[in-house]
Design a protein around this motif. Structure first.
Motif, PDB file in Angstrom:
ATOM      1  N   ILE A  59     -11.920  -4.787  10.255  1.00 58.86           N
ATOM      2  CA  ILE A  59     -12.146  -3.697   9.293  1.00 58.86           C
ATOM      3  C   ILE A  59     -13.306  -4.025   8.929  1.00 58.86           C
ATOM      4  O   ILE A  59     -14.215  -5.144   8.856  1.00 58.86           O
ATOM      5  CB  ILE A  59     -10.579  -3.729   8.819  1.00 58.86           C
TER       6      ILE A  59
ATOM      7  N   PHE B 150     -12.288  -0.187   2.994  1.00 59.42           N
ATOM      8  CA  PHE B 150     -12.827  -0.355   4.064  1.00 59.42           C
ATOM      9  C   PHE B 150     -12.122   0.929   5.684  1.00 59.42           C
ATOM     10  O   PHE B 150     -11.505   1.900   5.367  1.00 59.42           O
ATOM     11  CB  PHE B 150     -11.441  -1.613   5.021  1.00 59.42           C
TER      12      PHE B 150
ATOM     13  N   PHE C 276       0.917  -1.291  -0.047  1.00 61.79           N
ATOM     14  CA  PHE C 276      -0.262  -0.122   0.257  1.00 61.79           C
ATOM     15  C   PHE C 276       0.721   1.347   0.198  1.00 61.79           C
ATOM     16  O   PHE C 276       0.422   2.464  -0.449  1.00 61.79           O
ATOM     17  CB  PHE C 276      -0.775  -0.208   0.943  1.00 61.79           C
TER      18      PHE C 276
ATOM     19  N   MET D 164      -4.349  -1.304   1.171  1.00 61.21           N
ATOM     20  CA  MET D 164      -4.681  -1.894   2.414  1.00 61.21           C
ATOM     21  C   MET D 164      -3.283  -2.060   3.577  1.00 61.21           C
ATOM     22  O   MET D 164      -2.513  -2.544   3.067  1.00 61.21           O
ATOM     23  CB  MET D 164      -5.523  -2.668   2.680  1.00 61.21           C
TER      24      MET D 164
ATOM     25  N   ALA E 183      -8.575   2.143   6.606  1.00 63.84           N
ATOM     26  CA  ALA E 183      -7.907   1.648   6.375  1.00 63.84           C
ATOM     27  C   ALA E 183      -7.504   0.545   4.880  1.00 63.84           C
ATOM     28  O   ALA E 183      -7.057   0.201   4.993  1.00 63.84           O
ATOM     29  CB  ALA E 183      -8.691  -0.510   7.475  1.00 63.84           C
ATOM     30  N   GLY E 184      -8.294   0.795   3.735  1.00 67.13           N
ATOM     31  CA  GLY E 184      -7.788   0.598   2.730  1.00 67.13           C
ATOM     32  C   GLY E 184      -8.756   1.669   1.630  1.00 67.13           C
ATOM     33  O   GLY E 184     -10.363   2.434   1.747  1.00 67.13           O
TER      34      GLY E 184
END
Length: 233
Positions: free
Chosen positions: A119, A167, A91, A202, A190-191
Motif C-alpha cells: 500500500i 492509502f 473499517f 483501512m 485501501a484506507g
C-alpha cells in the motif's frame, strides 16, 4: 508520556489479540481490552476497532456491531476529537456506524484473500500518517472477503477534495495498477480518514506487520507516526 490504548472486543473478533500484542509488547503501550457491552471508553489516547468477524458477519460485515453499546461511546469519543483506528472488520464497522463514508462489497473475484500486499501512503497530513513521506510503500497483510471499497462518484470527488484517501493498493515500486488492486476497490483505495482527520479505516493489517519473523515490520513506522502525532512516543 504514557500511552493508553484500548482495543475493542466484539463476539467474533479474531484480531483483537494481534492488536493488543502489537501495542503492548512491540510498541510498549499501556493497552487494555474494551468489551462490546462497555458504555464508556475512559481515559485513552487511541481506540482500535480490530479485525475479525464481529457477530459472525450476519446481514453484512459490521452491520450488527455498529449497534453495540461501545459504539455509542466511540461516537462520543470521536466527537471530542480523539483518534480511532479501524482495521479490516473495524473499517467495515466504522462505515456502518457512519463514522466514515462509503461501503464494503465482496471482493471483485468473490474470493477470500489472505496474503501480503503493498500500500502507498497518499498523504501525510493526518495524525495517522504524518511521520511517513507521501509515496512510501508499506508491505502489510490483508485477510478479507469483503474488502472491495465502494463510494459513488460524488463521494469519491469529496474524498479527493478533502484529502481523505490515506492509502492505495500498489505494486512493490509504488505504482497503482489494476493487478495490485486485487479486491476491486474504487480508485484502489485501501484506507480513508474522516474530514476531521481523527478516524482512519483501512483493510490491511499493520498490527500483523510488527516483527520481521512475521515477514514484515512495516507496521512499526505507521504506529510510530500515530504515537508521535499524539506526542506519546
Amino acid at each position: 508520556m504514557s500511552k493508553k490504548i484500548g482495543v475493542i472486543v466484539f463476539p467474533g473478533s479474531n484480531c483483537d489479540h494481534d492488536a493488543y500484542h502489537a501495542m503492548k509488547h512491540v510498541m510498549n503501550a499501556d493497552t487494555t481490552f474494551l468489551w462490546h457491552k462497555d458504555k464508556e471508553i475512559g481515559d485513552l489516547d487511541l481506540v482500535i476497532v480490530p479485525g475479525g468477524f464481529s457477530y459472525g458477519d450476519y446481514l453484512r460485515s459490521g452491520a450488527i456491531a455498529r449497534f453495540s453499546p461501545i459504539m455509542e461511546a466511540v461516537q462520543d469519543y470521536v466527537k471530542k476529537g480523539f483518534p480511532v483506528l479501524g482495521i479490516c472488520n473495524g473499517f467495515q464497522i466504522l462505515l456502518e456506524a457512519g463514522l466514515l463514508p462509503g461501503a464494503m462489497l465482496h471482493n471483485e473475484k468473490l474470493r477470500f484473500v489472505c496474503k501480503n500486499v503493498n500500500i502507498r501512503v497518499e498523504n501525510n497530513r493526518s495524525l495517522f500518517t504524518s511521520g511517513m513521506k507521501e509515496g512510501t510503500v508499506l508491505n502489510v497483510p490483508v485477510s478479507h472477503g469483503e474488502g472491495n471499497y465502494f463510494i459513488d462518484d460524488e463521494g469519491l470527488s469529496d474524498l479527493k477534495e478533502h484529502e481523505q484517501i490515506a492509502f492505495r493498493y500498489c505494486d512493490a515500486n509504488g505504482n497503482v495498477t489494476q493487478e495490485a488492486n486485487f479486491n476491486g476497490s474504487v480508485d484502489s483505495i485501501a484506507g480513508i480518514i474522516n474530514k476531521q482527520g481523527n478516524v482512519l479505516g483501512m483493510m490491511p493489517h499493520p498490527e500483523r506487520a510488527m516483527e520481521p519473523l512475521l515477514g514484515s515490520s512495516d507496521g512499526i513506522p505507521f504506529f510510530e507516526s500515530i504515537f508521535n502525532s499524539l506526542q506519546l512516543a
